[in-house]
Motif scaffolding. Structure first.
Motif, PDB file in Angstrom:
ATOM      1  N   ASP A 295       1.711  -4.023   4.225  1.00  0.00           N
ATOM      2  CA  ASP A 295       0.587  -3.552   5.097  1.00  0.00           C
ATOM      3  C   ASP A 295       0.992  -2.405   6.019  1.00  0.00           C
ATOM      4  N   VAL A 296      -0.456  -1.663   5.808  1.00  0.00           N
ATOM      5  CA  VAL A 296      -0.497  -0.646   6.289  1.00  0.00           C
ATOM      6  C   VAL A 296      -1.069  -1.387   7.831  1.00  0.00           C
ATOM      7  N   ASP A 297      -0.173  -1.327   9.142  1.00  0.00           N
ATOM      8  CA  ASP A 297      -1.303  -2.146  10.358  1.00  0.00           C
ATOM      9  C   ASP A 297      -2.652  -1.448  10.763  1.00  0.00           C
ATOM     10  N   ARG A 298      -3.133  -2.534  10.901  1.00  0.00           N
ATOM     11  CA  ARG A 298      -4.369  -1.779  11.592  1.00  0.00           C
ATOM     12  C   ARG A 298      -5.121  -1.230  12.653  1.00  0.00           C
ATOM     13  N   PHE A 303      -7.874   5.018   6.915  1.00  0.00           N
ATOM     14  CA  PHE A 303      -7.424   4.725   5.729  1.00  0.00           C
ATOM     15  C   PHE A 303      -8.356   3.815   4.464  1.00  0.00           C
ATOM     16  N   PRO A 304      -8.435   4.688   3.727  1.00  0.00           N
ATOM     17  CA  PRO A 304     -10.122   3.845   3.182  1.00  0.00           C
ATOM     18  C   PRO A 304      -9.402   2.482   2.821  1.00  0.00           C
ATOM     19  N   GLU A 305     -10.280   1.225   3.325  1.00  0.00           N
ATOM     20  CA  GLU A 305      -9.886  -0.086   2.877  1.00  0.00           C
ATOM     21  C   GLU A 305      -9.111  -1.124   2.307  1.00  0.00           C
ATOM     22  N   LEU A 306      -8.783  -0.667   1.081  1.00  0.00           N
ATOM     23  CA  LEU A 306      -7.823  -1.265   0.395  1.00  0.00           C
ATOM     24  C   LEU A 306      -6.564  -0.602   0.080  1.00  0.00           C
ATOM     25  N   GLU A 307      -6.438   0.335   1.398  1.00  0.00           N
ATOM     26  CA  GLU A 307      -4.652   0.618   1.480  1.00  0.00           C
ATOM     27  C   GLU A 307      -3.988   0.166   2.563  1.00  0.00           C
ATOM     28  N   TYR A 308      -4.848  -0.382   3.437  1.00  0.00           N
ATOM     29  CA  TYR A 308      -4.311  -1.471   4.154  1.00  0.00           C
ATOM     30  C   TYR A 308      -3.574  -2.589   3.959  1.00  0.00           C
ATOM     31  N   ASP A 309      -4.062  -2.966   2.788  1.00  0.00           N
ATOM     32  CA  ASP A 309      -3.470  -4.543   2.498  1.00  0.00           C
ATOM     33  C   ASP A 309      -2.758  -4.898   1.360  1.00  0.00           C
ATOM     34  N   LEU A 312       3.846  -6.065   0.574  1.00  0.00           N
ATOM     35  CA  LEU A 312       4.610  -7.671  -0.502  1.00  0.00           C
ATOM     36  C   LEU A 312       4.552  -8.104   0.658  1.00  0.00           C
ATOM     37  N   PHE A 313       4.899  -7.678   1.618  1.00  0.00           N
ATOM     38  CA  PHE A 313       5.414  -8.709   3.210  1.00  0.00           C
ATOM     39  C   PHE A 313       4.254  -7.778   3.816  1.00  0.00           C
ATOM     40  N   THR A 314       3.139  -8.440   4.579  1.00  0.00           N
ATOM     41  CA  THR A 314       2.783  -7.938   5.959  1.00  0.00           C
ATOM     42  C   THR A 314       3.004  -7.208   7.257  1.00  0.00           C
ATOM     43  N   ALA A 315       2.156  -6.083   8.352  1.00  0.00           N
ATOM     44  CA  ALA A 315       2.997  -5.699   9.058  1.00  0.00           C
ATOM     45  C   ALA A 315       3.770  -5.895  10.269  1.00  0.00           C
ATOM     46  N   GLY A 316       3.688  -7.500   9.530  1.00  0.00           N
ATOM     47  CA  GLY A 316       4.703  -8.314  10.612  1.00  0.00           C
ATOM     48  C   GLY A 316       5.783  -8.642   9.807  1.00  0.00           C
ATOM     49  N   ARG A 317       5.953  -8.375   9.072  1.00  0.00           N
ATOM     50  CA  ARG A 317       6.856  -8.548   7.351  1.00  0.00           C
ATOM     51  C   ARG A 317       7.447 -10.000   6.556  1.00  0.00           C
ATOM     52  N   ALA A 318       6.068 -10.625   7.243  1.00  0.00           N
ATOM     53  CA  ALA A 318       6.320 -12.044   6.693  1.00  0.00           C
ATOM     54  C   ALA A 318       5.707 -11.726   4.906  1.00  0.00           C
ATOM     55  N   PRO A 319       6.870 -12.342   4.359  1.00  0.00           N
ATOM     56  CA  PRO A 319       6.223 -12.152   3.190  1.00  0.00           C
ATOM     57  C   PRO A 319       4.770 -12.816   2.351  1.00  0.00           C
ATOM     58  N   LYS A 320       4.258 -12.080   1.186  1.00  0.00           N
ATOM     59  CA  LYS A 320       2.981 -12.561   1.133  1.00  0.00           C
ATOM     60  C   LYS A 320       2.860 -13.275  -0.025  1.00  0.00           C
ATOM     61  N   PRO A 321       2.043 -13.586  -0.786  1.00  0.00           N
ATOM     62  CA  PRO A 321       2.452 -14.195  -2.234  1.00  0.00           C
ATOM     63  C   PRO A 321       2.418 -13.987  -3.371  1.00  0.00           C
ATOM     64  N   ALA A 322       1.911 -12.503  -2.991  1.00  0.00           N
ATOM     65  CA  ALA A 322       2.748 -11.330  -4.164  1.00  0.00           C
ATOM     66  C   ALA A 322       3.758 -11.425  -5.102  1.00  0.00           C
ATOM     67  N   ALA A 323       4.813 -11.154  -3.426  1.00  0.00           N
ATOM     68  CA  ALA A 323       5.417 -11.081  -2.819  1.00  0.00           C
ATOM     69  C   ALA A 323       6.528 -12.224  -3.549  1.00  0.00           C
ATOM     70  N   HIS A 324       6.372 -13.422  -3.509  1.00  0.00           N
ATOM     71  CA  HIS A 324       7.408 -13.998  -3.801  1.00  0.00           C
ATOM     72  C   HIS A 324       6.698 -14.479  -5.504  1.00  0.00           C
ATOM     73  N   ALA A 325       5.950 -13.827  -6.566  1.00  0.00           N
ATOM     74  CA  ALA A 325       5.392 -13.770  -7.498  1.00  0.00           C
ATOM     75  C   ALA A 325       6.080 -12.906  -8.438  1.00  0.00           C
ATOM     76  N   LEU A 326       6.495 -11.925  -7.571  1.00  0.00           N
ATOM     77  CA  LEU A 326       7.127 -10.487  -8.009  1.00  0.00           C
ATOM     78  C   LEU A 326       9.090 -10.723  -7.942  1.00  0.00           C
ATOM     79  N   ALA A 327       8.911 -12.066  -7.162  1.00  0.00           N
ATOM     80  CA  ALA A 327      10.327 -12.088  -7.403  1.00  0.00           C
ATOM     81  C   ALA A 327      10.622 -13.362  -8.211  1.00  0.00           C
ATOM     82  N   ARG A 328      10.056 -14.178  -8.518  1.00  0.00           N
ATOM     83  CA  ARG A 328      10.052 -14.994  -9.733  1.00  0.00           C
ATOM     84  C   ARG A 328      10.593 -14.245 -10.349  1.00  0.00           C
ATOM     85  N   VAL A 329       9.782 -13.405 -11.421  1.00  0.00           N
ATOM     86  CA  VAL A 329       9.177 -12.735 -12.381  1.00  0.00           C
ATOM     87  C   VAL A 329      10.775 -11.929 -12.611  1.00  0.00           C
TER      88      VAL A 329
END
Length: 421
Positions: A295-298, A303-309, A312-329
């Protein structure tokens, strides 16, 4: 089949090149590798690497090579985009191409020669790295050539083709035999009169690249969970294949993401998995590269709002649900790799008054062709796309496994469909 991510540094976004910190890069890439991804796409900022037409900064090039080496240590391949160009709504052009020194990026001989020298230099610097995949000329550089850009560098389709050939040759000179290509946004496929054409995309470079973004009207028309939305990336892959002279030409889904609010955060993981699985159902797909890693650090403004989030990982490097979904596929595919069956039914793309090729507005969301393809996909038909000139060629159809064709006017559309073009 490759699974990867477009690398957006967690600290400072692409401005990290100003304060390059290899430890930060390593910390970013560790979770990318842990996710099971196998490559990254990297974006040097052109004005920082070539601040003067005749100066390519050696230190900047060294930092790019160091980043590639850090990726190799983690088992990651590296593809490098050279001309940045345009990133997340911001333009990054060297001062020697703007205002008092404005030069047309595509037609000015000294400017084109300088771009060729720059791309050749980057490619040559990386040519002995075993994990270097190749160069992409730049990120959606096509958007500079036409409206709606506020200050376009106008060029004809013929001039664009000459520019593409010159710069692809420079990449090959720098790193022979690697995968060098060019990439544009969906104006290539959807915008009438755009000088970067589908023929350029599917005919020049080592493979075809497509960038899929459902905020282009697809999600607005079909909803976050609609088949047209979840299969938009697959549609672009199939649309691109209609233009390829080689029926086995590989296609790289080089950018695709889950933009909010069009894809709500609660649905991002499901959209990611559905999009990836739909793309994997396309033959000759080379790879899927998600936008983006972090993610782009706020704390960064404008930035346009949609660009921030989009990460696959937060700006703090934590994986988000989409990261796990892509990893599973990716894990499912590697456990049971397969080649998808040919798409035997093809939707015929007719020529129109725009010129010798099909009318691009019909291919865009809301266009008759797009909506017909979406309706067929919703019924589970798995439609391919074939140009009208090829639909009458038995050898061409056979090479692609097409046994039946249907025309858009023969496809009933849902009542809610809004047709234009």
């Amino acid at each position: 089949m490759r699974f990867g991510v477009n690398y957006t540094p967690s600290r400072g976004w692409f401005h990290h090149w100003l304060d390059f910190d290899l430890d930060e890069v390593r910390a970013d890439l560790d979770p990318v590798a842990a996710l099971g991804l196998d490559h990254i796409r990297v974006f040097p900022l052109w004005p920082l690497f070539q601040p003067n037409r005749t100066l390519i900064r050696p230190r900047a090039v060294e930092q790019l090579v160091a980043l590639a080496d850090a990726a190799r240590e983690r088992g990651l391949g590296v593809s490098v985009d050279g001309l940045q160009g345009h990133l997340s709504s911001f333009d990054f052009l060297p001062s020697w191409t703007t205002t008092w020194h404005r030069r047309n990026l595509f037609t000015d001989p000294p400017a084109v020669a300088a771009q060729a020298a720059y791309l050749r230099t980057l490619a040559e610097a990386l040519s002995d790295r075993p994990n270097f995949l190749g160069m992409t000329l730049g990120n959606e550089v096509n958007q500079f050539a036409d409206t709606p850009h506020p200050a376009p560098h106008r060029a004809t389709a013929a001039q664009v083709e000459a520019w593409l050939r010159r710069l692809l040759a420079a990449c090959e000179e720098g790193a022979p035999g690697r995968t060098h290509l060019h990439a544009g946004d969906d104006a290539t496929w959807y915008l009438p009169g755009h000088p970067f054409t589908p023929g350029h995309a599917a005919g020049l470079g080592a493979m075809t690249a497509v960038h899929s973004w459902v905020f282009n009207g697809t999600a607005q028309r079909h909803g976050a969970a609609g088949p047209a939305t979840e299969q938009h990336a697959a549609y672009l892959v199939e649309l691109s294949k209609a233009w390829a002279a080689d029926p086995e030409r590989p296609v790289w889904l080089q950018e695709v993401g889950a933009p909010a609010p069009h894809i709500p955060a609660s649905r991002a993981a499901a959209f990611t998995a559905a999009t990836a699985r739909a793309a994997l159902d396309c033959t000759h797909l080379w790879g899927l590269t998600w936008w983006c890693s972090h993610d782009v650090d706020r704390s960064l403004a404008d930035f346009p709002e949609l660009e921030y989030d989009l990460g696959l990982f937060t700006a703090g490097r934590a994986p988000k649900p989409a990261a796990h979904a892509l990893a599973r596929v990716a894990a499912e595919y590697r456990a049971d790799p397969h080649r998808p069956l040919p798409r035997t039914t093809a939707l015929v793309l007719e020529p129109d008054a725009e010129g010798p090729g099909p009318r691009r507005t019909a291919c865009a969301p809301g266009g008759r062709f797009f909506e017909a393809w979406a309706a067929l996909a919703a019924e589970g038909v798995r439609p391919a796309v074939v140009l009208a000139r090829d639909a009458e060629d038995p050898a061409r159809r056979a090479a692609r496994g097409i046994t039946a064709t249907v025309h858009p006017g023969e496809v009933p559309l849902p009542r809610r469909a809004m047709i234009q073009g």
